[in-house]
Write a protein that holds these residues in place. Sequence first.
Motif, PDB file in Angstrom:
ATOM      1  N   GLY A  31       0.788  -1.226   0.000  1.00  5.41           N
ATOM      2  CA  GLY A  31       0.000   0.000   0.000  1.00  5.41           C
ATOM      3  C   GLY A  31       0.817   1.271   0.000  1.00  5.41           C
ATOM      4  O   GLY A  31       0.284   2.357  -0.268  1.00  5.41           O
ATOM      5  N   ASP A  32       2.119   1.178   0.311  1.00  2.00           N
ATOM      6  CA  ASP A  32       2.967   2.369   0.305  1.00  2.00           C
ATOM      7  C   ASP A  32       3.234   2.822  -1.122  1.00  2.00           C
ATOM      8  O   ASP A  32       3.237   2.008  -2.057  1.00  2.00           O
ATOM      9  CB  ASP A  32       4.310   2.085   0.986  1.00  2.00           C
ATOM     10  CG  ASP A  32       4.172   1.877   2.490  1.00  2.00           C
ATOM     11  OD1 ASP A  32       3.095   2.195   3.028  1.00  2.00           O
ATOM     12  OD2 ASP A  32       5.137   1.384   3.113  1.00  2.00           O
ATOM     13  N   LEU A  33       3.474   4.126  -1.291  1.00  2.00           N
ATOM     14  CA  LEU A  33       3.834   4.659  -2.599  1.00  2.00           C
ATOM     15  C   LEU A  33       5.353   4.600  -2.761  1.00  2.00           C
ATOM     16  O   LEU A  33       6.105   5.099  -1.912  1.00  2.00           O
ATOM     17  CB  LEU A  33       3.342   6.099  -2.734  1.00  2.00           C
ATOM     18  CG  LEU A  33       1.815   6.292  -2.651  1.00  2.00           C
ATOM     19  CD1 LEU A  33       1.456   7.768  -2.797  1.00  2.00           C
ATOM     20  CD2 LEU A  33       1.105   5.457  -3.714  1.00  2.00           C
ATOM     21  N   PHE A  34       5.803   3.970  -3.825  1.00  9.76           N
ATOM     22  CA  PHE A  34       7.235   3.803  -4.062  1.00  9.76           C
ATOM     23  C   PHE A  34       7.900   5.165  -4.213  1.00  9.76           C
ATOM     24  O   PHE A  34       7.484   5.992  -5.020  1.00  9.76           O
ATOM     25  CB  PHE A  34       7.443   2.974  -5.335  1.00  9.76           C
ATOM     26  CG  PHE A  34       8.875   2.774  -5.726  1.00  9.76           C
ATOM     27  CD1 PHE A  34       9.839   2.393  -4.799  1.00  9.76           C
ATOM     28  CD2 PHE A  34       9.268   2.959  -7.057  1.00  9.76           C
ATOM     29  CE1 PHE A  34      11.162   2.206  -5.177  1.00  9.76           C
ATOM     30  CE2 PHE A  34      10.581   2.764  -7.445  1.00  9.76           C
ATOM     31  CZ  PHE A  34      11.536   2.398  -6.505  1.00  9.76           C
ATOM     32  N   ASN A  35       8.952   5.408  -3.402  1.00  8.38           N
ATOM     33  CA  ASN A  35       9.611   6.720  -3.416  1.00  8.38           C
ATOM     34  C   ASN A  35      10.822   6.779  -4.358  1.00  8.38           C
ATOM     35  O   ASN A  35      11.532   7.781  -4.403  1.00  8.38           O
ATOM     36  CB  ASN A  35      10.035   7.130  -1.994  1.00  8.38           C
ATOM     37  CG  ASN A  35      11.097   6.207  -1.402  1.00  8.38           C
ATOM     38  OD1 ASN A  35      11.759   5.443  -2.113  1.00  8.38           O
ATOM     39  ND2 ASN A  35      11.260   6.259  -0.089  1.00  8.38           N
ATOM     40  N   GLY A  36      11.053   5.691  -5.078  1.00  5.61           N
ATOM     41  CA  GLY A  36      12.148   5.673  -6.046  1.00  5.61           C
ATOM     42  C   GLY A  36      13.431   5.057  -5.523  1.00  5.61           C
ATOM     43  O   GLY A  36      14.383   4.852  -6.294  1.00  5.61           O
ATOM     44  N   GLU A  37      13.504   4.750  -4.211  1.00  7.50           N
ATOM     45  CA  GLU A  37      14.730   4.211  -3.626  1.00  7.50           C
ATOM     46  C   GLU A  37      14.674   2.692  -3.460  1.00  7.50           C
ATOM     47  O   GLU A  37      13.655   2.135  -3.030  1.00  7.50           O
ATOM     48  CB  GLU A  37      14.989   4.848  -2.248  1.00  7.50           C
ATOM     49  CG  GLU A  37      15.581   6.246  -2.326  1.00  7.50           C
ATOM     50  CD  GLU A  37      16.941   6.259  -3.020  1.00  7.50           C
ATOM     51  OE1 GLU A  37      17.741   5.332  -2.818  1.00  7.50           O
ATOM     52  OE2 GLU A  37      17.189   7.204  -3.796  1.00  7.50           O
ATOM     53  N   VAL A  38      15.772   2.036  -3.801  1.00  5.31           N
ATOM     54  CA  VAL A  38      15.969   0.605  -3.531  1.00  5.31           C
ATOM     55  C   VAL A  38      17.314   0.483  -2.835  1.00  5.31           C
ATOM     56  O   VAL A  38      18.335   0.915  -3.389  1.00  5.31           O
ATOM     57  CB  VAL A  38      15.970  -0.245  -4.819  1.00  5.31           C
ATOM     58  CG1 VAL A  38      16.051  -1.733  -4.460  1.00  5.31           C
ATOM     59  CG2 VAL A  38      14.753   0.041  -5.679  1.00  5.31           C
ATOM     60  N   ILE A  39      17.338  -0.076  -1.610  1.00  2.00           N
ATOM     61  CA  ILE A  39      18.588  -0.163  -0.864  1.00  2.00           C
ATOM     62  C   ILE A  39      18.874  -1.616  -0.480  1.00  2.00           C
ATOM     63  O   ILE A  39      17.973  -2.449  -0.435  1.00  2.00           O
ATOM     64  CB  ILE A  39      18.571   0.729   0.399  1.00  2.00           C
ATOM     65  CG1 ILE A  39      17.579   0.193   1.441  1.00  2.00           C
ATOM     66  CG2 ILE A  39      18.266   2.168   0.043  1.00  2.00           C
ATOM     67  CD1 ILE A  39      17.662   0.923   2.780  1.00  2.00           C
TER      68      ILE A  39
END
Length: 427
Positions: free
Chosen positions: A258-266
């Motif tokens: 349900g979260d909106l992807f903020n563009g970060e993958v760590i």
Amino acid sequence: MKIALLHYRGGLMDGVSLEMEKWRRVLTKMGHEVDIVAGNEKEGVDVVVKEIGFENPDFETVNRNFFGGIEDFADERSFMDFLKGKEEELFQILDKKLIDYDLVVPNNVWSLGLFPPLGLALARLDKRFIAHHHDFWWERNHLIPKNEKMKSILERYFPPDLPNIKHIVINTIAQKELKRRRNIDSIVVPNVMDFSKPITSEKMYRVVREDFQIKPGTIVALQATRIDRRKAIELSIDLVSTLREKLVMRRGERLYNGDLFNGEVILVFSGICEDELYLEELLEYASSKNVPFMVLSYEVKKDTTLFWKLYNVADFVTYPSILEGWGNQLLEAMVAKKPIVLFEYEVFKSDIKPSGLKYASLGDRYWREKEFVRVEKSVLTKAADDLSQILFDSILYRNIVEHNFEIGKKHFSLERLEKILAEEVLT
């Protein structure tokens, strides 16, 4: 029965220590009195025998000269005399320490042969043994002695073929190789986990991520293996780099939770570091690939309970290891109900894949480029494609992790271990 589970070390986060804890739990449930006997003083170790531990100076001396070539002794004969002296010393100590036990279960002592005098001394005891072999010396190049006399000792006695010893291996490949090399029959007992309940929850996912200041909408890949070269962790960096490129246009889309992807993958490292140089190389490589990372290995070393807690930060788990006797972190990901991306190492293909596990694949072929393991770019792209579908589809995500959890519960649970022990091992 009164049972001793014996190893060089216990109470730690290595695979053997973890499996001994599971065996103790199951055997205790079955009505047995169980102690862990090891060479280190650590919570979880019931009987400390310092003479069999890694910290014993004799351990290092024997190991260095036995496997690396005789350097600290005048000649082969003087080293052999030293080995025999250590064997007799350990025999006298263990004969007293283990006198009250009805059954002794040495773990890896007779298979890796890291401290040969210990294996030779144990074989002289008038005891009932179950030899639990997690790995074998012939599977590790650095454990094949350079000296032919030393090699012949391993070939003849490790493991020993005696009527009072029943042999346990953890995969079918090892079972076949033990039969071929030593004509020794063995029982396969897979590694297991407690599948009575998952080790993560939606609430803890948010709490733990907040504790480590991971922003909502960040995709986290968890690398939970120990930091060791055979874990091929550089493949996780390559995968995360590929996934970041693939998801650059999906910022603002809704993730499985349900979260909106903020563009970060760590990429988060939670496994204990056993190779500082390798870790430095990995971090430099991650920086060169613009892969953000968090190293929590040192916090985990101080507090091992944090290791399990950190599965809550993950959106998926990376398991790129090219060589495993089984695969504890794979089982942990299944219990944690997290999607898995893995390299299809040999034991996985022979003993785990037939169970029907669902996963994103890093293939089963690799090559080395300098010190790093590589796979085809097309394989990384396909794995990233599969992950992106899972991470943005709540139904697919839930179906996969629930499917894998049920597979684990059926084939790799404590209940499965109890059944094998009762019907095949302790009879």
